[in-house]
Design a protein around this motif. Sequence first.
Motif, mmCIF file in Angstrom:
data_model
loop_
_atom_site.group_PDB
_atom_site.id
_atom_site.type_symbol
_atom_site.label_atom_id
_atom_site.label_comp_id
_atom_site.label_asym_id
_atom_site.label_seq_id
_atom_site.Cartn_x
_atom_site.Cartn_y
_atom_site.Cartn_z
ATOM 1 N N ALA A 113 0.828 -1.206 0.000
ATOM 2 C CA ALA A 113 0.000 0.000 0.000
ATOM 3 C C ALA A 113 0.861 1.254 0.000
ATOM 4 N N HIS A 116 2.518 1.523 -3.480
ATOM 5 C CA HIS A 116 1.584 1.773 -4.581
ATOM 6 C C HIS A 116 0.886 3.126 -4.463
ATOM 7 N N THR A 121 -2.738 5.960 1.356
ATOM 8 C CA THR A 121 -3.198 4.595 1.090
ATOM 9 C C THR A 121 -2.721 3.642 2.170
ATOM 10 N N LEU A 155 -6.734 -0.703 -3.069
ATOM 11 C CA LEU A 155 -5.732 -1.358 -3.905
ATOM 12 C C LEU A 155 -6.411 -2.260 -4.939
#
Length: 228
Positions: A113, A116, A121, A155
Amino acid sequence: MAVIPIEIISDPICPWCYIGYRTLQRAIALYQKTYPGGAQNAFEISWKPYFIDLVEPAGSVSIHDRMARRMTDSQITAAQTRLKRAGKEMGISFAFGGYIGSSRLAHRVLFLAGEHGGSGTQCRMAETLFRHQFELEADISQPDVVVSAAVEAGLPEELVGVFLAGDGGVQVIEREAREARDAGVSGVPRFVIGGKTRFEGAGDLGEFYEAFVAAGESSPHLSGPEYE
């Protein structure tokens, strides 16, 4: 504006880490609302792994049976009552009827997380894992639960599935968890604010606030259209 970095060393199977994060969130909201110029400052939160279980458990057990390894029944009742009371103050509805196992998969998806989607996030991922384990009574050592939580946090399901099917993040989380132990971390949560101030345990609203003030005053101030 100033950017205040916060590192959280945590384990998603630690209920006090959930309470500590909620306390931190409240302190940030209070700071941004009440401190002069606080609304212009940003917080960059990163999550680092810690394994409560040094040796990965072979499987999941009920939360009661896990606590029974070091507590009597009366102590378990008292501990859960304390957690429920503390959690209620933070908007957490603790439920202890589920199962609990290894946190390795959860740590790996937390790492994913961050890679990405960055801090926001990763924070959503942590919150979602805590909620699944401690409010929904879902066992976050199970791949389907972790994938579901990751999708809920934003995600892509395919990305998570491929990442967890291989060895993505394994070396990083093992190394960072080992580094935390080597640095003297013996319990979680641990908060490092502004790279200097360290708090052990679930934290205190006032102490967090004072640390934000100190960190904001010492942090480099950024300017330009992208920060306005």
